[in-house]
Design a protein around this motif. Structure first.
Motif, PDB file in Angstrom:
ATOM      1  N   GLY A 183       6.118   4.849  -0.166  1.00  0.00           N
ATOM      2  CA  GLY A 183       5.675   3.460  -0.010  1.00  0.00           C
ATOM      3  C   GLY A 183       4.425   3.148  -0.824  1.00  0.00           C
ATOM      4  O   GLY A 183       3.822   4.016  -1.460  1.00  0.00           O
ATOM      5  N   SER A 184       4.041   1.874  -0.801  1.00  0.00           N
ATOM      6  CA  SER A 184       2.856   1.410  -1.537  1.00  0.00           C
ATOM      7  C   SER A 184       1.730   1.193  -0.524  1.00  0.00           C
ATOM      8  O   SER A 184       1.849   1.575   0.645  1.00  0.00           O
ATOM      9  CB  SER A 184       3.186   0.094  -2.247  1.00  0.00           C
ATOM     10  N   MET A 185       0.651   0.539  -0.933  1.00  0.00           N
ATOM     11  CA  MET A 185      -0.435   0.264   0.026  1.00  0.00           C
ATOM     12  C   MET A 185       0.085  -0.616   1.162  1.00  0.00           C
ATOM     13  O   MET A 185      -0.370  -0.503   2.289  1.00  0.00           O
ATOM     14  CB  MET A 185      -1.621  -0.400  -0.683  1.00  0.00           C
ATOM     15  N   ARG A 186       1.029  -1.506   0.872  1.00  0.00           N
ATOM     16  CA  ARG A 186       1.573  -2.386   1.934  1.00  0.00           C
ATOM     17  C   ARG A 186       2.074  -1.588   3.130  1.00  0.00           C
ATOM     18  O   ARG A 186       1.888  -1.992   4.266  1.00  0.00           O
ATOM     19  CB  ARG A 186       2.750  -3.212   1.401  1.00  0.00           C
ATOM     20  N   GLU A 187       2.738  -0.490   2.867  1.00  0.00           N
ATOM     21  CA  GLU A 187       3.336   0.297   3.966  1.00  0.00           C
ATOM     22  C   GLU A 187       2.359   1.301   4.557  1.00  0.00           C
ATOM     23  O   GLU A 187       2.636   1.870   5.613  1.00  0.00           O
ATOM     24  CB  GLU A 187       4.572   1.069   3.466  1.00  0.00           C
ATOM     25  N   ASN A 188       1.250   1.550   3.872  1.00  0.00           N
ATOM     26  CA  ASN A 188       0.404   2.669   4.278  1.00  0.00           C
ATOM     27  C   ASN A 188      -0.990   2.301   4.778  1.00  0.00           C
ATOM     28  O   ASN A 188      -1.824   3.171   4.970  1.00  0.00           O
ATOM     29  CB  ASN A 188       0.303   3.673   3.124  1.00  0.00           C
ATOM     30  N   LEU A 231     -10.140 -13.363  -0.113  1.00  0.00           N
ATOM     31  CA  LEU A 231     -10.201 -13.775   1.298  1.00  0.00           C
ATOM     32  C   LEU A 231     -11.343 -13.099   2.051  1.00  0.00           C
ATOM     33  O   LEU A 231     -11.699 -13.541   3.147  1.00  0.00           O
ATOM     34  CB  LEU A 231      -8.869 -13.451   2.008  1.00  0.00           C
ATOM     35  N   GLY A 232     -11.894 -12.028   1.503  1.00  0.00           N
ATOM     36  CA  GLY A 232     -12.959 -11.309   2.193  1.00  0.00           C
ATOM     37  C   GLY A 232     -13.221  -9.989   1.488  1.00  0.00           C
ATOM     38  O   GLY A 232     -12.524  -9.633   0.528  1.00  0.00           O
ATOM     39  N   ILE A 233     -14.233  -9.284   2.004  1.00  0.00           N
ATOM     40  CA  ILE A 233     -14.622  -7.996   1.402  1.00  0.00           C
ATOM     41  C   ILE A 233     -14.174  -6.880   2.351  1.00  0.00           C
ATOM     42  O   ILE A 233     -14.604  -6.850   3.509  1.00  0.00           O
ATOM     43  CB  ILE A 233     -16.145  -7.935   1.190  1.00  0.00           C
ATOM     44  N   ILE A 234     -13.325  -6.003   1.872  1.00  0.00           N
ATOM     45  CA  ILE A 234     -12.815  -4.912   2.716  1.00  0.00           C
ATOM     46  C   ILE A 234     -13.897  -3.830   2.795  1.00  0.00           C
ATOM     47  O   ILE A 234     -14.294  -3.262   1.762  1.00  0.00           O
ATOM     48  CB  ILE A 234     -11.505  -4.333   2.132  1.00  0.00           C
ATOM     49  N   THR A 235     -14.374  -3.558   4.008  1.00  0.00           N
ATOM     50  CA  THR A 235     -15.457  -2.572   4.161  1.00  0.00           C
ATOM     51  C   THR A 235     -14.962  -1.259   4.771  1.00  0.00           C
ATOM     52  O   THR A 235     -15.721  -0.302   4.856  1.00  0.00           O
ATOM     53  CB  THR A 235     -16.615  -3.151   4.994  1.00  0.00           C
ATOM     54  N   SER A 236     -13.712  -1.233   5.240  1.00  0.00           N
ATOM     55  CA  SER A 236     -13.072   0.059   5.509  1.00  0.00           C
ATOM     56  C   SER A 236     -11.573  -0.133   5.645  1.00  0.00           C
ATOM     57  O   SER A 236     -11.101  -1.239   5.953  1.00  0.00           O
ATOM     58  CB  SER A 236     -13.658   0.760   6.748  1.00  0.00           C
ATOM     59  N   ALA A 237     -10.847   0.950   5.377  1.00  0.00           N
ATOM     60  CA  ALA A 237      -9.378   0.896   5.458  1.00  0.00           C
ATOM     61  C   ALA A 237      -8.888   2.096   6.250  1.00  0.00           C
ATOM     62  O   ALA A 237      -9.350   3.224   6.031  1.00  0.00           O
ATOM     63  CB  ALA A 237      -8.783   0.924   4.051  1.00  0.00           C
ATOM     64  N   THR A 238      -7.973   1.846   7.178  1.00  0.00           N
ATOM     65  CA  THR A 238      -7.336   2.932   7.925  1.00  0.00           C
ATOM     66  C   THR A 238      -5.965   3.177   7.307  1.00  0.00           C
ATOM     67  O   THR A 238      -5.154   2.248   7.191  1.00  0.00           O
ATOM     68  CB  THR A 238      -7.212   2.559   9.421  1.00  0.00           C
ATOM     69  N   LEU A 239      -5.759   4.421   6.871  1.00  0.00           N
ATOM     70  CA  LEU A 239      -4.585   4.740   6.050  1.00  0.00           C
ATOM     71  C   LEU A 239      -3.704   5.785   6.719  1.00  0.00           C
ATOM     72  O   LEU A 239      -4.206   6.676   7.422  1.00  0.00           O
ATOM     73  CB  LEU A 239      -5.054   5.310   4.705  1.00  0.00           C
ATOM     74  N   ARG A 240      -2.419   5.700   6.451  1.00  0.00           N
ATOM     75  CA  ARG A 240      -1.481   6.722   6.949  1.00  0.00           C
ATOM     76  C   ARG A 240      -1.547   7.958   6.059  1.00  0.00           C
ATOM     77  O   ARG A 240      -1.624   7.839   4.845  1.00  0.00           O
ATOM     78  CB  ARG A 240      -0.047   6.183   6.882  1.00  0.00           C
ATOM     79  N   LEU A 241      -1.451   9.106   6.687  1.00  0.00           N
ATOM     80  CA  LEU A 241      -1.418  10.358   5.917  1.00  0.00           C
ATOM     81  C   LEU A 241      -0.063  11.033   6.097  1.00  0.00           C
ATOM     82  O   LEU A 241       0.666  10.730   7.044  1.00  0.00           O
ATOM     83  CB  LEU A 241      -2.533  11.285   6.392  1.00  0.00           C
ATOM     84  N   PHE A 242       0.230  11.957   5.204  1.00  0.00           N
ATOM     85  CA  PHE A 242       1.515  12.675   5.243  1.00  0.00           C
ATOM     86  C   PHE A 242       1.253  14.179   5.174  1.00  0.00           C
ATOM     87  O   PHE A 242       0.253  14.607   4.583  1.00  0.00           O
ATOM     88  CB  PHE A 242       2.381  12.264   4.048  1.00  0.00           C
ATOM     89  N   PRO A 243       2.172  14.978   5.745  1.00  0.00           N
ATOM     90  CA  PRO A 243       2.023  16.429   5.576  1.00  0.00           C
ATOM     91  C   PRO A 243       2.261  16.794   4.112  1.00  0.00           C
ATOM     92  O   PRO A 243       3.156  16.222   3.474  1.00  0.00           O
ATOM     93  CB  PRO A 243       3.143  17.016   6.451  1.00  0.00           C
ATOM     94  N   GLN A 244       1.461  17.717   3.593  1.00  0.00           N
ATOM     95  CA  GLN A 244       1.708  18.173   2.210  1.00  0.00           C
ATOM     96  C   GLN A 244       3.066  18.864   2.189  1.00  0.00           C
ATOM     97  O   GLN A 244       3.361  19.676   3.084  1.00  0.00           O
ATOM     98  CB  GLN A 244       0.620  19.167   1.784  1.00  0.00           C
TER      99      GLN A 244
END
Ligand SMILES: Cc1cc2c(cc1C)N(C[C@H](O)[C@H](O)[C@H](O)COP(=O)(O)OP(=O)(O)OC[C@H]1O[C@@H](n3cnc4c(N)ncnc43)[C@H](O)[C@@H]1O)c1[nH]c(=O)[nH]c(=O)c1N2
Ligand SMILES: O=C(O)C(=O)Cc1ccccc1
Ligand SMILES: [Mn+2]
Length: 486
Positions: A183-188, A231-244
């Protein structure tokens, strides 16, 4: 003037109105504002030097530099909020800046104002290994995150070629070579902390929430993914991680034509092989990469592939893929199994942009980014290649073909007006062709300043008007990165 001509002028004027800035910015940064900004961040974290401003007024694209009036380096969210409030009170434009690797002129300060360079906010705030997610500040880049994660058995797969900031990647809705599988940032992106134009703090999925899914109201997270600082300034992002992945195998595979490569990609996707990566470089791009990186790949349209899984499943994927590839006239596969060999192979792919620009030193490059429904990819990529030949243009192609997304980079000298005209017309035909088959003018680089003219055609009048209403609701003074997107 004949009635028809009057009508045409009217239509053109009304379209122009549609693209006008939403509000006229009242003031630029005067001494009073400069002093107040300095009081928030300290004198070492604010600069009005021309060199610094010019460095921040452009990205990696050909779009002309327009420097901001001031650059500030906030060190935490509280400072970002205070700075935004000062800008809001004085009606000063704000331009968020990640790492400046964008290629649509997103950080160009169209109306001057304050550039928020977020590179000093480098904390990895919350790593939840057991939940497979992480929260990062806007100065954390994708390579820095993956370096931090390397001993955890986890990784973040979205990989634009550049080592971009993860919040900048959220802001442009970036993708990369692993998007076909992960996926891209949209999904993650699961949650974003955003400072709004007036300094209010928003958590798009609610403060502290980091679930895999939610049905709680409007999807504010994905409103901000791809909002490009408008629309605003992103000051943090919570992201999905995957197993290597336990086992990884990469290969380079020459193909008889871009058409065959496109058709073969479709068949591979349909065969259900969970391809981790499938990228196409045409013959011109292969030549550029060989020269730039001192490689010796065949100068032919080429697929770069990667398979992830357990050792047994990777073997099984390879067997199926080889069967499909041979049906489309594929040449000998060159395997890269060791981590260092794979890194070299993908480094060459990730540097394609610079390799293509190096074909014509001193030139600047116009980059296309259309994305089409995957079934239309072979037709659109074939016609594009023919169009390049007919237009007498050199335009190396690199594509994330598993997503129906490909780029052409057209190098031109800033002095060659006729060539520039042919390039503009070619790019216009390419976008028109993509839109006609249900595609988009930008799969991953964003609208920035370069693709604004196509948004109306792509989303329609109502779509654009709703976007503009959202913009007005969140940024009534039109201060957030003015001149971009809507
Ligand atoms: C060699 C090479 C290769 C690639 C690419 C570039 C280059 C140079 N890119 C493009 C680029 O890397 C991508 O657009 C990144 O997401 C930009 O991240 P930056 O941090 O550099 O944002 P940058 O600082 O360039 O800003 C981009 C936009 O986002 C906004 N922004 C940045 N940080 C923000 C924040 N914290 N809050 C709000 N707004 C913010 C800015 O205002 C601007 O509008 C790309 N892209 C891609 O999708 N796939 C790819 O394969 C590649 N490949
Ligand atoms: O490498 C990519 O995928 C990019 O998005 C950058 C790019 C743009 C145009 C040509 C080659 C690479
Ligand atoms: Mn790309």
């Amino acid at each position: 003037m004949a009635l028809w001509s009057i009508l045409k002028v009217r239509v053109r004027a009304s379209l122009r109105n549609f693209q006008r800035p939403l509000t006229t910015i009242a003031s630029r940064v005067d001494e009073r504002v400069r002093v107040r900004l300095g009081e928030v961040v300290g004198s070492g974290n604010v600069s009005s030097s021309l060199a610094v401003r010019e460095q921040h007024g452009r990205d990696e694209s050909f779009h002309a530099c327009k420097p901001p009036d001031v650059v500030v380096w906030p060190e935490n969210t509280a400072q970002v909020r205070q700075l935004a409030r000062i800008c809001y009170d004085h009606s000063v434009p704000m331009v968020p800046y990640g790492t400046g690797t964008g290629i649509e002129g997103g950080v160009v300060a169209e109306e001057g104002g304050v550039c928020f360079d977020l590179s000093r906010m480098t904390d990895i705030v919350d790593l939840h290994e057991e939940d497979l997610d992480v929260t990062v500040q806007p100065g954390v880049t994708r390579v820095a995150l993956n370096t931090h994660l390397r001993h955890t058995g986890l990784w973040f797969p979205v990989d634009p070629g550049a080592d971009a900031s993860l919040c900048g990647m959220a802001a442009t809705s970036a993708s990369g070579t692993h998007t076909t599988r992960y996926g891209s940032m949209r999904e993650n992106v699961a949650n974003l902390e955003v400072v709004l134009a007036d300094g209010r703090l928003l958590h798009t999925a609610g403060e502290g929430r980091h679930t895999r899914k939610t049905s709680a109201g409007y999807n504010l997270t994905n409103l901000f993914v791809g909002s490009e600082g408008t629309l605003g300034i992103i000051t943090s992002a919570t992201l999905r991680l995957f197993p290597q992945p336990e086992a990884v195998a990469s290969a380079v595979c020459p193909m008889p034509s871009v058409t065959a490569a496109g058709e073969c990609t479709l068949q591979l996707l349909r065969s259900g092989v969970p391809l981790a990566r499938i990228e196409l470089l045409d013959d011109v791009m292969m030549d550029a990469c060989n020269r730039y990186k001192g490689l010796d790949y065949a100068v032919q349209p080429t697929l770069f592939l990667e398979f992830h899984g357990t050792p047994a499943s990777v073997q099984e994927q390879i067997r199926t893929a080889e069967e499909v590839l041979s049906g489309y006239g594929a040449g000998q596969l060159r395997w890269a199994l060791a981590a260092s060999e794979r890194a070299r192979l993908w480094e060459a792919r990730h540097q394609a942009y610079y390799a293509a620009r190096a074909l014509r030193p001193g030139s600047v490059g116009y980059v296309t980014d259309v994305c089409v429904p995957i079934s239309k990819l072979p037709e659109v990529i074939t016609t594009t290649k023919e169009d390049l030949i007919q237009s007498r243009l050199t335009g190396p192609i690199a594509g994330h073909v598993g997503d129906g997304n490909f780029h052409c980079i057209l190098a031109f000298s800033e002095h060659g007006e006729q060539e520039r005209q042919r390039i503009t017309e070619f790019c216009h035909r390419l976008v028109t062709r993509a839109l006609a088959v249900g595609g988009t003018c930008t799969g991953e680089h964003g609208v920035g300043v370069g693709k604004r003219g196509y948004l109306l055609d792509e989303v329609g009048e109502t779509g654009l008007e709703v976007m503009r209403q959202l913009k007005r609701a969140l940024d009534p003074k039109g201060l957030m990165n003015p001149g971009k997107v809507v």
